[in-house]
Design a protein around this motif. Structure first.
Motif, short mmCIF file in Angstrom:
data_model
loop_
_atom_site.label_atom_id
_atom_site.label_comp_id
_atom_site.label_asym_id
_atom_site.label_seq_id
_atom_site.Cartn_x
_atom_site.Cartn_y
_atom_site.Cartn_z
N VAL A 1 -43.12 55.23 9.94
CA VAL A 1 -42.17 54.20 9.50
C VAL A 1 -41.18 53.84 10.60
CG1 VAL A 1 -42.35 54.76 7.06
CG2 VAL A 1 -40.64 55.92 8.43
N THR A 2 -41.45 54.30 11.82
CA THR A 2 -40.50 54.05 12.90
C THR A 2 -41.10 53.12 13.93
OG1 THR A 2 -39.62 56.25 12.56
CG2 THR A 2 -39.05 55.16 14.62
N TYR A 3 -40.39 52.01 14.17
CA TYR A 3 -40.85 51.04 15.14
C TYR A 3 -40.13 51.26 16.46
CZ TYR A 3 -43.20 48.77 11.32
OH TYR A 3 -44.05 48.50 10.27
N ASN A 4 -40.87 51.68 17.46
CA ASN A 4 -40.29 51.88 18.78
C ASN A 4 -41.43 52.09 19.77
OD1 ASN A 4 -38.35 52.12 20.73
ND2 ASN A 4 -37.14 53.66 19.64
N ALA A 5 -41.08 52.15 21.05
CA ALA A 5 -42.11 52.21 22.08
C ALA A 5 -42.23 53.59 22.71
CB ALA A 5 -41.82 51.15 23.14
N CYS A 6 -41.57 54.61 22.13
CA CYS A 6 -41.55 55.94 22.73
C CYS A 6 -42.94 56.44 23.11
CB CYS A 6 -40.93 56.96 21.78
SG CYS A 6 -39.28 56.51 21.27
N ALA A 7 -43.92 56.20 22.22
CA ALA A 7 -45.24 56.78 22.44
C ALA A 7 -45.91 56.19 23.68
CB ALA A 7 -46.11 56.56 21.22
N THR A 8 -45.48 54.99 24.09
CA THR A 8 -46.10 54.41 25.29
C THR A 8 -45.20 54.53 26.53
OG1 THR A 8 -45.43 52.32 24.30
CG2 THR A 8 -47.77 52.81 24.32
N THR A 9 -43.90 54.27 26.35
CA THR A 9 -43.03 54.33 27.54
C THR A 9 -42.62 55.77 27.85
OG1 THR A 9 -41.04 54.08 26.24
CG2 THR A 9 -42.07 52.06 27.04
N LYS A 10 -42.53 56.56 26.82
CA LYS A 10 -42.11 57.97 26.94
C LYS A 10 -40.69 58.10 27.52
CE LYS A 10 -46.77 59.59 27.04
NZ LYS A 10 -47.71 60.52 27.66
N TRP A 11 -40.28 59.36 27.70
CA TRP A 11 -38.91 59.66 28.11
C TRP A 11 -38.89 60.55 29.36
CZ3 TRP A 11 -34.48 57.76 25.87
CH2 TRP A 11 -34.67 57.02 24.69
N ILE B 1 -31.14 46.56 20.19
CA ILE B 1 -32.02 47.48 20.91
C ILE B 1 -31.71 48.86 20.34
CG2 ILE B 1 -32.66 48.41 23.16
CD1 ILE B 1 -31.88 45.75 24.37
N SER B 2 -32.39 49.16 19.21
CA SER B 2 -32.03 50.38 18.49
C SER B 2 -32.69 51.59 19.11
CB SER B 2 -32.43 50.23 17.03
OG SER B 2 -33.82 50.11 16.94
N GLY B 3 -32.25 52.74 18.66
CA GLY B 3 -32.72 54.01 19.21
C GLY B 3 -31.50 54.86 19.46
N CYS B 4 -31.70 56.15 19.37
CA CYS B 4 -30.55 57.02 19.56
C CYS B 4 -30.94 58.13 20.55
CB CYS B 4 -30.12 57.61 18.22
SG CYS B 4 -28.58 58.54 18.29
N PRO B 5 -30.93 57.85 21.83
CA PRO B 5 -30.55 56.58 22.48
C PRO B 5 -31.74 55.64 22.55
CG PRO B 5 -31.09 58.19 24.13
CD PRO B 5 -31.24 58.88 22.83
N PRO B 6 -31.46 54.39 23.00
CA PRO B 6 -32.56 53.45 23.17
C PRO B 6 -33.32 53.73 24.47
CG PRO B 6 -30.50 52.38 23.69
CD PRO B 6 -30.15 53.76 23.25
N ILE B 7 -34.52 53.21 24.57
CA ILE B 7 -35.34 53.41 25.77
C ILE B 7 -34.83 52.50 26.89
CG2 ILE B 7 -37.68 53.18 26.69
CD1 ILE B 7 -38.68 53.66 23.80
N PRO B 8 -34.55 53.06 28.07
CA PRO B 8 -33.96 52.27 29.15
C PRO B 8 -34.74 51.01 29.49
CG PRO B 8 -34.11 54.57 29.78
CD PRO B 8 -34.76 54.46 28.46
N VAL B 9 -36.07 51.13 29.60
CA VAL B 9 -36.81 49.94 30.03
C VAL B 9 -36.76 48.82 29.01
CG1 VAL B 9 -38.40 51.20 31.51
CG2 VAL B 9 -39.01 50.79 29.14
N VAL B 10 -36.37 49.15 27.80
CA VAL B 10 -36.28 48.10 26.80
C VAL B 10 -35.15 47.15 27.16
CG1 VAL B 10 -35.95 47.55 24.37
CG2 VAL B 10 -37.29 49.55 25.02
N ILE B 11 -34.01 47.72 27.56
CA ILE B 11 -32.89 46.84 27.93
C ILE B 11 -33.24 46.06 29.20
CG2 ILE B 11 -31.63 48.73 29.07
CD1 ILE B 11 -29.06 47.19 28.26
N THR B 12 -33.91 46.73 30.12
CA THR B 12 -34.35 46.03 31.33
C THR B 12 -35.27 44.88 30.96
OG1 THR B 12 -34.51 48.25 32.22
CG2 THR B 12 -35.20 46.46 33.65
N GLY B 13 -36.19 45.15 30.09
CA GLY B 13 -37.15 44.14 29.66
C GLY B 13 -36.45 42.95 29.03
N VAL B 14 -35.47 43.23 28.17
CA VAL B 14 -34.75 42.14 27.51
C VAL B 14 -33.98 41.32 28.54
CG1 VAL B 14 -32.90 41.60 25.90
CG2 VAL B 14 -34.61 43.32 25.30
N LEU B 15 -33.33 42.02 29.48
CA LEU B 15 -32.59 41.30 30.53
C LEU B 15 -33.54 40.48 31.39
CD1 LEU B 15 -29.96 43.97 31.68
CD2 LEU B 15 -29.52 41.76 30.57
#
Lengths: 137, 361, 420, 219
Positions: free
Chosen positions: B270-280, B191-205
């Protein structure tokens, strides 16, 4: 500069053009509505998963219009379920306790699924009502 | 909370309505890019789920990942999920300290051997046998190997654990590596990112709890549901890119109008992540919305991938060898030219005036 | 008998220059030159693609004048040009190339393929791979003065007849005349009327002229075989005679390659500009037409078409005079679809008509189908041209196909209809 | 090497090497070709308007009389793919940015949709041209390994660029890196294959126009 609002940033929405996505959504709604009529099977579209531009959203909202029913659900935050001008087509917007939108759907159904109480809940309600009545009497 | 208690039991005890739970599941399904119809199935499965044991090991890290998760939201679906796991070891959060905490770790590993989920944040130092980063006198390398042995699955949280991150950046003095560089025989989710998006870890769990498996991963071991598309693909400024409208500086007309930041070095494409939809920050915004380009923090070696403010299309220093190359080129050409001239002169010298007999063989 | 591969390659090394290098570097193998070459269009055989005919020259260029080619040659990776190969290439460089220059007109990257064929012939000639027919024509020109072996006394004889027939004097060796007139043997033998016509026109225009007993022959087989030394020897006869007589201008006859030899290649062969000007007979006639000197008493009634000889028009630059002159003397002119600088060759230029091997003749007849189609398209039975070599080639082919097309020389036609 | 490392390499070291070799090869070849020189033409020139090397450089871009009808595939195919390459190379916004960052000059680009359409048409035309090369007897006869190599080296940057922009087949990063790599291969090969015609054709046309122009024939 007196406040943060004085910072001269005016973000224009890049909305001069429709992407064509909204039209696709509308025709999918039509398909789902047809299926509902034929088989009674409900369907839904996750609006957040689609890269709709603000213009697309406005267009879609204008097309769908407003119907007669609006249901407000208070469950871990407010949810608003609005019937559109097309019977059986619902706009569902879920917010959390801080009133942030957490999800948005178009639901094609007689009644949005979440509105219908679960059997177990009715059972509980029945039991609770019975015991409440007993206490009164 | 009892480990044998299901989420449904827990929910009822907390006085949470079924509709609330359904609503969470709908949102969760949306986040994980599952079809809306999956929400009901998810609700049912989650309702019956039991709490797994989770061990969280921090290595060469800055605690940013922990901050990101713990400060993310007011109690909501994430809170619910965290209630659903038994976080048996987390140095930063746990009340226990010193020997007590180490005992807790050993106990958790022993009791749940083969069943617990191991979360790692931070990279693993391998230099000097791992001596650069130790906990209770044991190197991260050692701890990781031990903890991994009994893990059902490993979640490498943050770019450091996933790809080595900033500790691995040039010149990498500690010999930092990613978890996946050490552990080869366990399923690992990055779950990459510096830092990673919180809901991503929730989603994986949630996925793990719901389906008992890890979600579908991309080539870099990241869940496709969140890392399937680039920031650029889902960026609200994308239409400006398509129209060729670019901010040239951070304070020009284009920047004020919110035009595309590609030329200011945005790594969105070139960056794969969900920031643009989940936001911070409670869905307030994400870097591009705040006027700064994406720095590509969820990609491997983002720190060394050319400047943050250098446009992707711009090469670093392409004319580096051109001067020398031009000189060599002209010299080579001139050398051939001299040789050619000599060859032509020789041909002329060898020329014998043609007579009639010379055209017959 | 001293021709050798080594001399051939040496000759190629002498003539390879920057344009050749540029042309070979630019070629993208698009094949459009094939569509411009009648030997390809009429046979459909890709080996007649003009750029392919230059293969030996290309390899010598690469192996001798490029670094990579030199390295490949040193490493033994380059395919050397051999005698056998050149022998087999003779058909491509002579039989099936008339130096017509049409390919040079269409090459999209601008390659002048004809320029390169001319150079390749330098190597072919001294390596002994020129066709026997052209070799003997060259021998006759060098040894006897002309490709047909015609000597001065015979010419004198013809002149006598012409003077008697036309009533005009034919001046010989008149120093200080304005024009020295060159002839081609073919005209002297087959069309002596040409000389009478010229005499009539010169007298009418009041221009002084002369023939030279030392250099009356304009044709130059050295150009056709592609050997500059021999071509120089032949052309120097004319230059010396003209400069000795002190004429202002030398008049080239209709013959295409004769004009090429004296007008365009001549000064380069001699290595110096001439002290006189070279004028093509049609240029002179057109000039006189412009001055109103050229008046016709009547016109040819039958409709005619025009065949433009390559070396005079496309490669020689006499672009506008022929049609302008023709229109003076005919009632109806029906041009061919591809005309002027885009004309199609008769099939016998560049020395090809001198090759008398059956295969070469057969190929020439096949190539003629292009001209045949052009003639038939115009629907006329009379064709005018202005090159003796074209005329012979065309006549042979017309006979071969048993066509009822009549051929006329432009200058003669004009002379015939000229006001007395 | 992961994809970002790959991209970093092709944008950095790879490009340095490719551009270096391109400049080196180009100068070497051009010097090698044009220092061969040529003899001065001693024949007096016939001056005719429109007959010169410079005219031919421009004029030879148009199909000569009746040739269009004879070889429509070569002409239309040639026009479309050359024009398409020109447009995609010089009017795609990121390419302009690249030039701007290197040389400081820039010009307006075309909208992505236009570039997309041009790219698709160009790719299709290049396939047609390849098909023609295999199918047409003359082209097949003339074709060597170098012709197919040159085709591939031209086709690949266009294809990879399109796939990268459209996010097809491979992740964008990898595709972008492959795109840059394919351009680098093209640059390196250019001076040593027939692709050098992009430069030498101007000189060739000039020579041809000059040779004929001196005789008064506009070619």
């Amino acid at each position: 500069m007196r406040s943060i609002n004085d910072i001269p940033i005016h973000v224009l929405s890049p909305d001069e053009t429709l992407t064509g996505q909204a039209e696709a959504v509308l025709s999918e709604i039509a398909d789902l509505l047809g299926r509902l009529l034929e088989t009674g099977e409900a369907g839904s579209i996750d609006l957040r998963s689609l890269p709709l531009s603000p213009a697309d959203r406005d267009w879609l909202n204008a097309k769908l219009g407003r119907g007669e029913v609006e249901i407000v659900l208070e469950a871990g935050g407010r949810s608003v379920l609005t019937e559109t001008a097309y019977a059986g087509v619902w706009k569902v917007q879920h917010c959390d306790t801080e009133e942030r939108v957490v999800s948005e759907f178009i639901e094609v159904a007689y009644i949005p699924a979440i509105v219908r109480p679960a059997g177990a809940d009715i059972e509980n309600a029945y039991e609770k009502l019975q015991s409440d009545l007993k206490q009164i009497s | 909370m009892d480990k044998e208690e299901t989420l449904l039991d827990h929910m009822e005890r907390e006085g949470m309505s079924r509709r609330t739970f359904l609503k969470y599941c709908a949102s969760l399904a949306s986040l994980m890019a599952l079809p809306p119809s999956a929400a009901a199935a998810m609700a049912e499965a989650l309702g019956k789920a039991k709490r797994p044991s989770v061990i969280w090991l921090p290595f060469q890290e800055c605690t940013g990942c922990t901050e990101s998760i713990t400060r993310s939201h007011t109690p909501s679906v994430e809170g619910l999920i965290f209630d659903m796991i038994s976080l048996d070891y987390q140095e930063t959060l746990m009340a226990a300290a010193g020997h007590q905490s180490e005992e807790a770790l050993q106990t958790a590993m022993k009791e749940n051997f083969g069943k617990y989920v191991l979360i790692v944040d931070g990279s693993v130092a391998t230099g000097l046998d791992g001596a650069y980063s130790c906990i209770a006198g044991r190197s991260n390398l050692d701890l990781l190997k031990e903890a991994a042995r009994g893990a059902a699955a490993i979640i490498a949280l943050g770019s450091c654990a996933a790809f080595g991150g900033i500790p691995k950046a040039n010149p990498n003095p500690t010999g930092a590596v990613a978890v996946s560089d050490i552990i080869k025989d366990k399923p690992i989710v990055n779950i990459s990112g510096c830092p990673p998006i919180p809901v991503v870890i929730t989603g994986v769990l949630a996925h793990y709890l719901t389906f008992g498996t890890l979600p579908e991963l991309d080539g870099l071991g990241r869940p496709k549901a969140f890392y399937g598309e680039t920031i650029h693909d889902r960026c609200y400024r994308r239409p400006f890119y398509d129209q060729g409208k670019f901010a040239k500086t951070f304070d020009d007309e284009g920047a004020r109008k919110g035009w595309c930041l590609f030329e200011l070095g945005c790594k969105g494409p070139v960056t794969y992540n969900a920031c643009a939809t989940t936001k911070w920050n409670d869905s307030t915004s994400f870097p591009i919305e705040s006027g700064h380009g994406c720095i590509g923090c969820s990609e491997p070696d983002f720190w060394d991938a050319g400047g943050f403010y250098k446009a992707l299309s711009t090469p670093a220093n392409p004319l580096k060898y051109v001067g020398a190359a031009a000189a060599i080129g002209v010299a080579a050409g001139a050398a051939v030219s001299v040789a050619n001239r000599a060859s032509k002169n020789a041909a002329k010298a060898a020329h014998e005036k043609t007579t009639l007999s010379d055209i017959e063989k | 008998m001293t021709a050798s591969l080594q001399r051939g390659i040496n000759a190629l090394k002498e003539v390879i220059d920057a344009p050749v290098a540029s042309f070979f570097s630019s070629c993208v193998h698009c094949g459009l030159c094939a569509d411009a070459c009648l030997f390809y269009t009429e046979t459909g055989d890709p080996k007649y693609t003009p750029i392919h005919k230059l293969e030996p020259l290309k390899r010598v260029y690469k192996q001798e004048f490029t670094l990579l080619g030199r390295l490949a040659k040193m490493a033994g990776l380059a395919k050397p040009v051999t005698d056998d190969e050149l022998e087999s290439w003779s058909e491509l460089v002579y039989d099936s190339c008339t130096l017509c220059g049409r390919c040079s007109m269409v090459c999209p990257v601008g390659n002048d393929l004809t320029y390169m064929i001319r150079k390749l012939r330098e190597g072919m000639a001294v390596s002994g791979h020129a066709p026997a027919g052209i070799v003997s024509a060259t021998r006759r020109t060098v040894e006897l003065g002309g490709p047909m072996g015609l000597k001065w006394p015979a010419v004198q004889n013809v002149i006598k007849h012409v003077e008697a027939d036309s009533g005009h004097k034919v001046p010989v060796d008149q120093a200080g005349a304005e024009y020295m007139v060159l002839l081609s043997s073919m005209e002297i033998v087959n069309y002596p009327e040409y000389i009478g016509a010229l005499a009539k026109i010169f007298n009418k225009a009041g221009i002084t002229w002369t023939l030279s007993s030392e250099a009356f022959e304009a044709t130059n087989a050295g150009i056709q075989i592609g050997n500059s030394d021999l071509a120089r020897e032949i052309v120097s006869r004319i230059v010396n005679a003209a400069e000795k007589l002190g004429v202002k201008k030398v008049l080239s006859p209709e013959c295409g390659h004769a004009y090429m030899a004296i007008r365009w290649e001549g000064p380069n062969l001699m290595g110096r500009p001439f002290k006189f000007e070279v004028v093509h007979v049609l240029e002179l006639l057109d000039e006189l037409r412009g001055k109103g000197v050229l008046k016709m008493k009547d016109k040819l009634k039958t409709p005619v078409t025009l065949h433009d000889p390559c070396q005079i028009v496309r490669r020689g630059g006499v672009l506008n005079a022929p049609e302008a002159l023709l229109k003076e003397v005919v009632v109806e002119f029906r041009p061919m679809s591809d005309r002027g600088k885009m004309n199609w060759c008769c099939g016998g230029g560049g020395g090809a008509s001198a090759i008398h091997e059956p295969a070469a003749e057969e190929l020439r007849f096949t190539a003629f189908k292009r001209k045949k189609a052009q003639i038939e398209e115009t629907g006329v039975n009379t064709m005018v041209t202005f090159c003796a070599n074209c005329r012979i080639t065309l006549e042979e082919s017309i006979d071969h196909y048993e066509m009822n097309t009549q051929l006329l020389g432009l200058t003669e036609l004009l002379a015939e209809h000229l006001e007395d | 090497m992961n994809e970002i490392e790959f991209l970093t390499w092709v944008r950095g070291t790879g490009l340095n090497i490719a551009l270096g070799l391109f400049v080196l090869g180009m100068l070497w070849r051009l010097v090698e070709i044009y220092t061969l020189g040529r003899k001065k033409d001693l024949a007096p020139t016939r001056k005719v308007a429109g007959a010169s090397g410079w005219h031919t450089i421009a004029r030879r871009s148009m199909p000569p009389h009746s040739m269009l009808k004879r070889s429509p595939v070569s002409y239309f195919g040639g026009y479309i793919f050359h024009l398409g390459l020109f447009i995609t190379v010089f009017f795609f916004a990121p390419h302009i940015k690249l030039v701007e960052s290197l040389l400081g000059i820039s010009w307006p680009g075309l909208p992505s949709q236009v570039i997309d359409a041009v790219t698709v048409v160009t790719l299709a035309t290049m396939l047609l041209v390849l098909f023609d090369r295999i199918n047409n007897p003359v082209k097949r006869f003339l074709s060597t390994f170098g012709d197919y190599l040159a085709w591939a080296l031209t086709f690949l940057p266009l294809l990879t660029g399109f796939l990268a922009v459209k996010h097809l087949l491979l992740p964008y990063t990898t595709m972008l890196a492959l795109h840059i790599l394919s351009v680098e291969l093209l640059l390196i090969a250019l001076p040593f294959t027939k692709l050098i015609h992009v430069v030498t054709l101007f000189a060739s046309r000039w020579y041809n126009g000059d040779i004929s122009g001196k005789r008064g024939v506009p070619v």
